[in-house]
Write a protein that holds these residues in place. Structure first.
Motif, PDB file in Angstrom:
ATOM      1  N   TYR A  33      44.867  45.916  46.418  1.00 22.67           N
ATOM      2  CA  TYR A  33      45.638  44.796  45.878  1.00 22.67           C
ATOM      3  C   TYR A  33      46.944  44.586  46.628  1.00 22.67           C
ATOM      4  CZ  TYR A  33      48.549  42.253  42.495  1.00 22.67           C
ATOM      5  OH  TYR A  33      49.393  41.371  41.891  1.00 22.67           O
ATOM      6  N   GLU A  34      47.605  45.668  47.038  1.00 23.57           N
ATOM      7  CA  GLU A  34      48.919  45.573  47.679  1.00 23.57           C
ATOM      8  C   GLU A  34      48.830  45.496  49.201  1.00 23.57           C
ATOM      9  OE1 GLU A  34      52.211  47.683  45.072  1.00 23.57           O
ATOM     10  OE2 GLU A  34      50.635  49.110  45.593  1.00 23.57           O
ATOM     11  N   TYR A  89      42.985  49.648  43.780  1.00 22.38           N
ATOM     12  CA  TYR A  89      43.225  49.316  42.373  1.00 22.38           C
ATOM     13  C   TYR A  89      41.939  48.861  41.688  1.00 22.38           C
ATOM     14  CZ  TYR A  89      48.295  49.412  43.025  1.00 22.38           C
ATOM     15  OH  TYR A  89      49.593  49.801  43.263  1.00 22.38           O
ATOM     16  N   TYR A 100      47.927  39.173  38.104  1.00 28.77           N
ATOM     17  CA  TYR A 100      47.700  40.601  37.866  1.00 28.77           C
ATOM     18  C   TYR A 100      49.035  41.305  37.655  1.00 28.77           C
ATOM     19  CZ  TYR A 100      42.936  39.885  39.566  1.00 28.77           C
ATOM     20  OH  TYR A 100      41.643  39.443  39.718  1.00 28.77           O
ATOM     21  N   ILE A 115      50.527  45.359  37.689  1.00 28.71           N
ATOM     22  CA  ILE A 115      50.232  46.772  37.949  1.00 28.71           C
ATOM     23  C   ILE A 115      50.564  47.588  36.701  1.00 28.71           C
ATOM     24  CG2 ILE A 115      50.857  48.783  39.348  1.00 28.71           C
ATOM     25  CD1 ILE A 115      51.422  46.858  41.657  1.00 28.71           C
ATOM     26  N   SER A 121      51.897  50.529  34.963  1.00 32.32           N
ATOM     27  CA  SER A 121      52.866  51.540  35.416  1.00 32.32           C
ATOM     28  C   SER A 121      52.624  52.916  34.805  1.00 32.32           C
ATOM     29  CB  SER A 121      54.290  51.078  35.090  1.00 32.32           C
ATOM     30  OG  SER A 121      54.421  50.851  33.697  1.00 32.32           O
ATOM     31  N   PRO A 165      45.691  54.077  40.142  1.00 29.20           N
ATOM     32  CA  PRO A 165      46.108  52.681  40.373  1.00 29.20           C
ATOM     33  C   PRO A 165      45.252  51.720  39.551  1.00 29.20           C
ATOM     34  CG  PRO A 165      45.814  53.861  42.451  1.00 29.20           C
ATOM     35  CD  PRO A 165      45.228  54.724  41.383  1.00 29.20           C
ATOM     36  N   LEU A 209      45.109  47.750  37.288  1.00 27.96           N
ATOM     37  CA  LEU A 209      45.655  46.406  37.116  1.00 27.96           C
ATOM     38  C   LEU A 209      45.214  45.831  35.782  1.00 27.96           C
ATOM     39  CD1 LEU A 209      44.790  44.850  40.617  1.00 27.96           C
ATOM     40  CD2 LEU A 209      47.066  45.587  39.866  1.00 27.96           C
TER      41      LEU A 209
END
Length: 841
Positions: free
Chosen positions: A249-250, A287, A366, A368, A370, A375, A377
């Motif tokens: 995702y990142e 993720y 989405y 994240i 925490s 990981p 979402l």
């Protein structure tokens, strides 16, 4: 003089007034950059190089070589008085100062006046700095040659060629001056390009490395290719999309960079693709989706009221009030809990929800998680319902130009009502009514007759396939293609002094999209019930005379039921507004009443369920038809340069009765040639078939044996272009060169060719068959003006015949019959003037 003459005269006057280039306005040592040529470009893209020119000459009109936009600019400048504009600015400042002073402590009025003052002064300041409306909106200021900009252009072209692998390129220029006009020539020496001799990867994350290597077959970078930085950019985008579709995702393309090594000689490049890790992590995070939320009214906030939550198919539907059934939405949400994040599934979800046409806004976001050890979402599908009712209306006028004169505009109008989400399953219901008057040429004499047409329709759309037998909607592969079902009913009533005619239509249609470019339409059932009453004896006699010649127009005035199954494939590569380089393909196939065999007494032999709805009396009174039809339409759009295009079209069709049937085709299923979207020098539907066109008779036109009343011109019978000429085979081609004249006014030069034929030679229509079709292509050429107002394109096309297959062999070249003083004569059959809405193709 009529309106057509004034339009033509105005166009010619404007074009001739632009036949010179106004250099007399130049001051001192100023010179006009008139032309820029690019020479010796062999492998690079010339259009992309021209886009780098730091200075462009003023646009010119083809053929005349003039600069009309510059001319208009100077026209405007002659009317421009900056001192007067400055005086207006001062007067407005003084006027608003008094009004603001008078407003005193009324702060609201002061703010209102201040805003109005700023708006008015901004408009006047722009006029002072940039000129009046003619100078700003239509005209172009003179392109004064600047040698410094030429040096910058050379540098830009050098850089571009290096980015394409021509590292040893050389660009020079030379200028030629003539009557204060500069002719600039850029000469390019590309020299030998550098090619990729080796590609390698440097990827520390082993998971990322495995994914990239597994996709190496799809890589845009191959050894042996010419080095191209544009390909590197595309490869970077591909790798980013690949990783994001695999759950990263990142991941961003900023992690990707290329090492280029040219030190090994031989015009070779060694390329290494490096994918770095995030600065704060030893690898990239994959993720997965923890929870999916569907927020059904994302823009609504009711204080003190909590939304309801419904769990369905692993998705939490949250709303104040349920709008669309979760059962329907579940098939449109392409993500699932536990799946890795996917960019393509995200975009498909958003597109398919938008395609339901019940939401004004849709977006997938989405967050994240925490507090998760892995990981994860949370996905949020946010939508805003569209208004339940939508009304669309249209009012206008029909204006008919014909060989025999012109009519006044007659009104038409339409009204449509869309009701969204009728049953709570994203079903949309559409009602429509329309009506209008239109003047059309009579088929039996030279006058215009008024036609009244009224109609109504109702259509119900479902966001899935409705088929109780095959259950296609449960197939997950088909769900991706946005399937829809339409149930449609329509009624049309036509009334003119010759006849009344009604057409009642029912259809069951399936629609789906294989991709954004490729669409399919299948009508499983398409039934038209036709009734007509002939009111004029002259018209009846005319129809009978045409039947004697093998033209079955009279069949469309007999009660009949035209039932068929048909399918359409539509491919549009990249062309919504006809200004992009693209292809358009449309394939259409239709089977008429094939399951039922026509009996000898013209009864309907429908098999299956439909016959249960018809009484024996209905079957005996209504004719039916069995036929096969195919049509292919191909269009190609080439963008030559900005606001300049070449467009070509090929159109082929064939239709035939099914062997063993009554051997009769419904008149509406024939092909026709001629008209504003076909061969434009011929009147609509009046060309052919083949080399046949009926002779013109002064009297007893309904009597085909009256040979003594033919009208003879140049030793040959004059042709009668009034009757429609149906054909069973259509071959047609068109080509247009389109260009901008100025602003919203565009022009086009065009050529059309084609004809229609019958499958078998008809002795009553000599020359109608296919045996000599290669000698019977009609050809015309012409010029068009198109006024593009963004919301509508108004088109004026003038065409003249070049080859007329109706003439005897050896005399078919007729361009020499063109006479400028007869351009708009009501009796002139050499030319045609067409008015239309939109482009012809």
């Amino acid at each position: 003089m009529n309106l057509r003459f004034y339009i033509f005269a105005f166009t010619i006057a404007i074009l001739f007034s632009w036949s010179c280039v106004p250099t007399r306005h130049l001051k001192g040592k100023e010179k006009l950059l008139y032309d820029v040529k690019l020479e010796d470009v062999k492998e690079a893209d010339p259009d992309k190089i021209r886009a780098l020119f730091r200075q462009q000459p003023n646009r010119k009109v083809p053929i005349f070589g003039s600069t009309p936009y510059l001319t208009v600019y100077y026209w405007g400048k002659g009317l421009y008085n900056p001192a007067k504009v400055q005086q207006q600015i001062q007067e407005n400042e003084d006027k608003f100062a008094k009004k603001i002073s008078k407003a005193g402590a009324d702060s609201s009025e002061v703010v209102k006046l201040s805003e109005k003052k700023e708006k008015r002064l901004a408009k006047l300041t722009r006029k002072k700095e940039e000129g009046n409306l003619l100078m700003r909106s239509v005209g172009e200021p003179p392109s004064i040659y600047d040698s410094a900009l030429t040096v910058e252009t050379v540098s830009q072209v050098n850089t571009y060629l290096s980015s394409k692998g021509f590292f040893h390129n050389k660009v020079t220029y030379e200028t030629k001056e003539e009557n204060k006009k500069i002719y600039l020539t850029l000469k390019v020496a590309e020299n030998t390009p550098f090619r990729l001799s080796e590609t390698a990867y440097n990827i520390k994350d082993t998971t990322v490395q495995r994914i990239v290597r597994n996709s190496q077959a799809e890589s845009l970078i191959k050894t042996g290719q010419v080095y191209d930085e544009e390909l590197l950019t595309q490869e970077r985008d591909r790798l980013e999309t690949l990783m994001r579709n695999q759950g990263f995702y990142e991941f961003r393309k900023q992690y990707i960079f290329f090492d280029v090594d040219t030190s090994f000689g031989g015009n070779t490049v060694r390329l290494k693709t490096t994918i770095s890790n995030p600065a704060d992590s030893a690898n990239h995070k994959l993720y997965k989706i923890r929870t999916i939320y569907f927020i059904g009214d994302a823009n609504l906030d009711r204080f003190g009221v909590t939304r309801d939550t419904i769990d369905y198919g692993g998705v939490k539907y949250i709303w104040y009030k349920k709008y669309v059934s979760p059962k329907v939405l579940d098939k449109k949400i392409r993500m699932s809990v536990g799946q890795p994040y996917s960019l393509i599934r995200t975009s498909r979800t958003q597109r398919q929800i938008g395609d339901l046409d019940v939401y004004r806004f849709s977006a997938v976001n989405y967050t994240i998680v925490s507090d998760s050890l892995k990981p994860m979402l949370d996905a949020f599908v946010n939508v805003t319902p569209a208004t339940r009712f939508q009304i669309t209306d249209e009012l206008g006028g029909n204006f008919n130009f014909t060989n025999f004169g012109s009519s006044l505009p007659l009104p038409y109008g339409s009204f449509r009502l869309k009701v969204r989400n009728v049953f709570g399953g994203a079903e949309n219901l559409e009602f429509g009514v329309r009506g209008g008057l239109e003047a059309q040429p009579s088929s039996v004499d030279d006058k215009l007759v008024t036609t009244t047409e009224l109609g109504g329709s109702v259509a119900l759309y479902f966001p899935q396939f409705l088929d109780p037998f095959f259950k296609l909607d449960s197939n997950p592969k088909l769900v991706v293609y946005n399937p829809r079902t339409r149930i449609n009913a329509a009624f049309t009533y036509t009334n003119r002094e010759d006849y009344n005619r009604t057409n009642t239509e029912f259809s069951l249609d399936y629609l789906w999209q294989r991709s954004q470019r490729l669409q399919y339409f299948v009508s499983l059932v398409d039934i038209n019930i036709i009734d007509a009453t002939i009111k004029s004896d002259n018209f009846r006699d005319y129809l009978e005379s045409r039947k004697a010649l093998g033209v079955t127009l009279i069949e469309s005035f007999k009660p009949g039921i035209v039932s068929s199954m048909n399918a359409t494939m539509l491919y549009n590569s990249n062309n919504i507004n006809q200004t992009l380089d693209s292809k358009y393909i449309k394939l259409f196939a239709e089977i008429g009443n094939l399951p039922g065999v026509i009996t000898g007494n013209n009864t309907i032999g429908f098999s299956g369920w439909f016959s249960e709805f018809l009484t024996e009396q209905t079957k005996n009174n209504y004719r039916s038809y069995s036929f096969l039809k195919f049509n292919a339409d191909y269009r190609r759009y080439y963008k030559i340069k900005e606001k300049m295009y070449f467009v070509a079209r090929g159109n082929f069709g064939i239709v035939s009765p099914v062997p063993g049937s009554n051997n009769i085709l419904p008149y509406d299923k024939f092909f026709f040639a001629g008209g504003g979207s076909s061969l434009r020098a011929w009147r609509p539907r009046k060309l052919g078939p083949g080399s046949y066109t009926p002779p013109y008779r002064l009297k007893d036109e309904l009597n085909p044996d009256a040979d003594n009343n033919l009208v003879i011109v140049n030793g040959q019978p004059q042709r009668d272009y009034r009757p429609e000429q149906p054909g069973e085979v259509l071959i047609e081609g068109n080509a247009e060169y389109r260009f901008n004249i100025f602003g919203f006014w565009n022009g086009a030069f065009f050529i059309d060719a084609g004809n229609v034929w019958t499958l078998k030679e008809n002795p009553e229509l000599p020359g109608s068959g296919l045996q000599d079709f290669h000698k019977e292509f009609a050809v015309d050429l012409g010029f068009g003006s198109r006024f593009d107002f963004s919301f509508v394109v108004v088109r004026f096309d003038f065409a003249t015949k070049v080859i007329d297959p109706a003439e005897p062999e050896g005399q078919r070249f007729v361009l020499d019959r063109f006479r400028i003083n007869r351009l708009f004569s009501s009796k002139n059959m050499q030319n045609s003037f067409n008015i239309g809405i939109g482009y012809p193709f």
